[in-house]
Design an enzyme around this catalytic site. Sequence first.
Site, PDB file in Angstrom:
ATOM      1  N   ASP A 389     -60.027 -37.000 -46.345  1.00 13.98           N
ATOM      2  CA  ASP A 389     -60.501 -37.114 -44.977  1.00 13.98           C
ATOM      3  C   ASP A 389     -61.605 -36.093 -44.742  1.00 13.98           C
ATOM      4  O   ASP A 389     -61.705 -35.095 -45.458  1.00 13.98           O
ATOM      5  CB  ASP A 389     -59.367 -36.822 -43.988  1.00 13.98           C
ATOM      6  CG  ASP A 389     -58.552 -38.073 -43.677  1.00 13.98           C
ATOM      7  OD1 ASP A 389     -59.017 -39.163 -44.023  1.00 13.98           O
ATOM      8  OD2 ASP A 389     -57.467 -37.941 -43.103  1.00 13.98           O
ATOM      9  N   ASP A 817     -53.710 -37.828 -42.353  1.00 13.52           N
ATOM     10  CA  ASP A 817     -52.872 -37.152 -41.370  1.00 13.52           C
ATOM     11  C   ASP A 817     -52.304 -38.098 -40.328  1.00 13.52           C
ATOM     12  O   ASP A 817     -51.365 -37.747 -39.628  1.00 13.52           O
ATOM     13  CB  ASP A 817     -53.652 -36.034 -40.672  1.00 13.52           C
ATOM     14  CG  ASP A 817     -54.937 -36.544 -40.022  1.00 13.52           C
ATOM     15  OD1 ASP A 817     -55.171 -37.765 -40.050  1.00 13.52           O
ATOM     16  OD2 ASP A 817     -55.702 -35.722 -39.496  1.00 13.52           O
TER      17      ASP A 817
END
Length: 1214
Positions: A389, A817
Site C-alpha cells: 500500500d 489494512d
Amino acid sequence: MTATDAPADTGRYGGDDVGRKSLGTKSTGGKSLTKNSVLDKASIISMARGADVKPFKADSDELPWHAIATEDEVVADLGSSVENGLSDSEAQRRLQLFGPNKLTEVEKISFWRRLWNQLNNMIIGLLFAAAIVEGALESWAEFGLILGVIVINTALGLYQEGRAEKAADAIKALLSPNATVLRDGQAAVLPAESLVPGDVVLLKSGDKVPADVRLLSAVNLQVQEAMLTGESVPVSKVLHPAPAQAGLGDRKCMCFSATNVVSGQGRGVVVATGDSAEIGQINKMVGTVESARNNLVHQLEVLGRWLVLLVLAIGLLAFLLALLHADQGFKEAFESAVSIAVAIVPEGLPAMVTIVLAIGTTVMARNNAIIRQLPAVETLGSLNVICSDKTGTLTKNEMTVVALRTAATEYTVSGVGYEPIGEFAMLVPDAAATDKGAAVANGSGTRSQPLDGAQRTALQQLLKGTVLCNDSSLIKEGPGEVAISIGDDGAAADVAGAADKGGKDKGGGGGVRYSPLGAPTEVALLTAAEKAGLPPAAELKAAVPRVGTVPFESEHKFMATVHREQAEGGGSELIMYVKGAPDRLLPLCNSQVVDNDLSRTAALDPGFWKAQQAALSSRGLRVLALCRTVLPEDTDLSVLSPAWLLSGGVNPEAAAAAAAEGKPPPAPAAKLQLSMVLLVAILDPPREEAVRAVGVAHKAGITVKMITGDHALTAVAIGQMLGIVPRAQEMPAAADKAANEPPAKAAAGHGHGHDARRASSKAVPVITGPQVDAMDDAGLQAVVMGCNVFARASPENKLRIVRALQALGQTAAMTGDGVNDAPALKAADVGVAMGITGTDVSKEAAKMVLADDNFATIVAAVREGRRVWDNIRKILIFNLPVNLAQGFSVLWSYILSLDNVPLTALQVLLVNLITSVTLGLALAAEPPEPDIMERQPRRRGKRLVGKLLLWRCFFVCNVVVALVLGMFYWGGEDSSTPGGGYNLKQRRSEAFNVLVGAQIAYFVNCRFIKLSCFHPRVFFGNPIVYISIALVAGIMVFVTYVPGVNGFFHMTGSMDGIQWARVVVCTAIVFVLVEVEKALVDPLLMPILRPVLAWLEDHTPDFLSVKQSAKSLKGGCVRCTRGCVPKGKSEQEQPKSPQPRGRSLSSGKPAPSAAGLSPIYSGVVLGGSGTAAAAAMAAPPLGGRGAAEPAAPQAGAGAVAATVTPHGTGGDNC
C-alpha cells in the site's frame, strides 16, 4: 472481453469465481436463487418487482447502479418511492426473498483441527512409528524420549500460531446494528438486518452506512471509505452518476455498507444487502480464497517421505543382514534393525526447525513484525515481489507542504510529516545564487538557496493567511514512539521517535509527537507555517481574531475567513483570506501580490497561474490557492456566504428580492475582487526509512510494487521519490545500460538467473484499476511484472495481481489494512497487515502484522527470513550426515561381520536428542552472513535439500563412519597391537566420543556453508557457539566417567590417553577434510554431480519431488517457470508455453490492452526495481478537500506488449 463478462477464475485456487464484479453486469438467467447468495442487479430488480427470475433478460452491457442517469430511474427499477419508501408488507415480502441483511457464516477452525494440522506431516508420523516400535520392544527410555520430542514440537507450533482465523467475525463486527428507514412515509429506526433492496435510508454524521445505497440527496455528505478503497481522505458525495467502469473509490453517488458518515446528511435507496453488498462480496472472497501453500512445509513433507523410504530400506537391509549374515535370531535381528532405523531418524529435527522459526518470530517481534503463522518466517526470505500500500506504509500518511509558488518566487520545503522541523529554500537560477557554498543544485537549471532574514519575514507574512483561514489544529502529544529504522544492509534498528530525529520542538521539549485534528491538508499548512517561523496557530488566531466565516462546501471547494488586523499606518482593517481550489478562485481575482510584498499588487496574469498549477499538478501534487483582499469597514459580515463571494459582494437577500421583481441584482458599492497570494503544493511524501528500504530491497533483487486507491499521478510521483518508478530523464540511460549489459551480469541480476534484457518494450509507470478490469488473466500476467505502480485499485484488482504474480512463479507479499484487502492478504504467499491502522479483518487474514505500519519493517523481516532459511539449511546439513553416520555405523558393522555394533540405541538417542540439539540450537542462533541482502532471491520451490546438501551428506557420513568403525575395530585388536586390547565398553566409549568429537568439528564447519572456516570470522558473531561446545564436551566427560550413567549407556570410565588422543585426531581430521571439500566442491565436484542429480530429479516420482509444479508447465524446462531456449536452439525455436512476460499466455499474441492506454515513458529498466514493460496510465482527476485536479496526460495509442530475448540456456542458472 471486459472484466464483467470474463470467465470465472478457477486457476491457482480452483473452486468458485471469487473475483468481485460490479453489480448489474450479468443476469443469473434460470439459476435458482437462495437467500444470502451474491445477487447481480438483474436478479435484484426481478425479485424486488415480484417477477419470476427466469423470464427477466438483462442485456450484457446493462448499466450498474452507479452509472444509471437519474435517481428516479433507480427508485423505479426497485419499485420504491423517494418520499415514502417501502410499505411494511412489501418490506416483509422482500425480506423473505432476499434474506436478512447479514453476512454468511464462515466455518471456524477448531482446536482439534489445528492440533491435527501440527501432527499431520511425515516426519512426525515417522517419530510416532519409532515410538510405537520402541514401546512394543519395551524400550521405555527410548519411547519416552521420542514421545517427548513430539509433544514439545506440537506445543511450540500451537503456541506460536496462537489463535484460529476469525476474519468473518471481524467483518460482521463492522456492520451497522441499526438504520433509519422510511417505511410507509414514516422514518423509523430498525435493525439493519431487516433492510431490503428498495428501502430508503436516511444518513447523518456519525452513522454507519447499513447497506449499499444509491444516493437520492446529499448535503455536504462526506463518507470515510478507507476500509474499502484505501483512501485516507473522506469522500465528498455527489448525485451525478459515475462511469460504468469507475472503480469503487470513484463511485461518488454511492455509499457502501460498513463505511462511516463523517459529516453532512443524505438520503439513499438500498440497492444491495448482505452478501450482495461490497463488504459481503469481500466476506465471500475471504471465505473462498485459499492460503498460498508454504514452501518450507511442502519441502519438509517431501523430506519426510524420503526419510520414511530410507529408514524402511535400510531397516529391511539391516534386518536381513543381521538374520542371514550375522546369524542372529529373528527377535534380535528385528531389534537391531529398529536400532538402526531409530539412529537414522532425526528425532530432534522437527523441534529444531520449530525453534529456528520461533527465534525468527521473536527477533521480528522486537522489530515490530508480528508473525501469526510460523512457516511464514521462511517464506519471507524467498520473496521476490513486495506489493505494498502507499498511504501509511510507504508514506507517513501525514500530508506535507513540499512546494510554494508566488508570483515572484518558487520555494521548496524540507521535512516530512506533521512535525514542524524543516526549512524553506527558494529556487533561483544558477547565476543568481548569492551564496555558492550554501546553494544546492537540484539538477533542473536552478539552485536551492537558503532564505535570509528579510526573505523569511516576507514569507511569514505570505503564509499567515494559511493559518488564519484554517479550521484544523496541530496537536502536540507525549513522547515519540519508537520507530523502525533500516540500514544499508537491511538490518533493523530502533531509533527515537520522529521528534528526536531532526531536533527539538519549539518549546525545547524533545520527544514531542504531533498529530492532526481536522483536515490533513489544513494541518499540513499549519506545519509549514511553523517551519517558516510563525507562532503556533492558537497564538496567531488569538492575536488576529476571526470576525466572519464562509465555511467550506464540497460544491464550491473553498472557504473564507475575515479577520481584524492591525494596519501598517495604525488602526485596524478587515482582511478576508480565501483558500481553495485554484480553478475556483482564479476567476474571482483581478490582481496578484508583487515581489512577495502584501502591500503591493499588480494586474493578474491568469496564464502564469494556470501554468504553475498545471506544472505542480503534473507532479502528482495537491494544489491549493490562497487569496486575500481588504474589505470596506462597512461590510455587512452577516451576509457572508459562498453566493455573496461568487457574486462579487452582492447581498443575497437584495438579489433575491430583485429577482422576485424581475429586476437585476443591485451592484455592490465596491465590487469584491481578490488578490492571488500563492499556490501551495501538498503531498503525503515517502517515509525516509521507506526510501532506504526500497533501495535495500532492490539490491536484494526484490521488486517493490505499489498498489493504491489513490490517483495515478500522485502514485507515480510517490513511486519516483521511492525509486520504484524511474524518472523520465532516467529512462534512456536505463535502456542503454540494459542493451549493453553483458549476459552474465544480467543473469546475475535476475532473481531466477535469466538474462533480463528485453529486445523491445514500452515502459509505463502506472496501470489503473479500470485498466486491470479490462484485461483478462492472460493479459494481466503479460504486463504485471512490467509495471510497479497500480492506482485506483479495487479489492479484486489486488487479488488478481497477486494471482498473476504467483502464476508467473513469483513469491509475493501483499500489504493491506482495510477490509477490502483481506482476500488478497489471504491469497498472497505472505499477507502483511497494518497493526496501527489495520482492521481486525485484515489482521486475521494476514500471516504477518506490522506493529508500526512501516514498509522498512517488511524489508527487515525479509532479512530475518533469509537468515532463518540459511539456518534451517545449516541444521539440516549438520544433522542429516550425523544421523546417517550413526545408522550406517551399525549397518556397516553387519556388512563387515564385526562381532559387536559400535553404538547402542541409547547412545544414538543421546547423540540425537542432547548433543545434536545442543549444537543445532547454536546454529539456529547464527547471525546473518554479511552478504545476505546482496543475494538474489532464491527461486520459487528451491530445494531445501539440494545438490550440495546431498553431496555433503554422502561425504561426511562416510568420513564419520570410517573413523567410528576404524577406531572401534582398532581398539578391538589384541593387546599386542599398539592401541588395541580394549574391552567392548571401552571401545564403545571411544566410538561414542569419536562420533561426538566429529560432530563438534563438523558443527564448526557448518557455521559457514561455503565460506572457509580457516578464517578469524569463525571465532566471532555467535557467543552461543562456545557455550554449546563446552556443554557437549561436558556431556561427553559426564556420560563417560560418572558411574551409573556410563553403565546405563553401555560405556565405561576407563578410557586412557591413547583413546582420547585418537578422539582428538579424528576430530581434527573431520574439520580439515570438510574444509578441503568446501574449497573443491564448486569448481571440481559440482560440474560432475549437477547433471547426474538433475537427471535423477527429472525422473523422480512426483510425490518425492519438490518440483512437481514446475514439471506441469508445458514447454518450460523442469527447473524454471519460464520458457527457456534449450542449448543449441535458436530464438525462433523458443518454447511457446508458458509465454514470457509481455505476451498473452493463452494465444502467444500481444497482450490485450484496455481502451485508452497510452505510454508515458519509453525505455527499459532492469535490476531489482523490475520496471521493464507495462501498460499505460489514464489518470482520473485528483480530488480532496479544495484540491485542484491535476493535469491529465495526453491520450495516445499504445499497446501493452513486450518481446523477450532468449533466457539462459539450461544448467544451474535454470
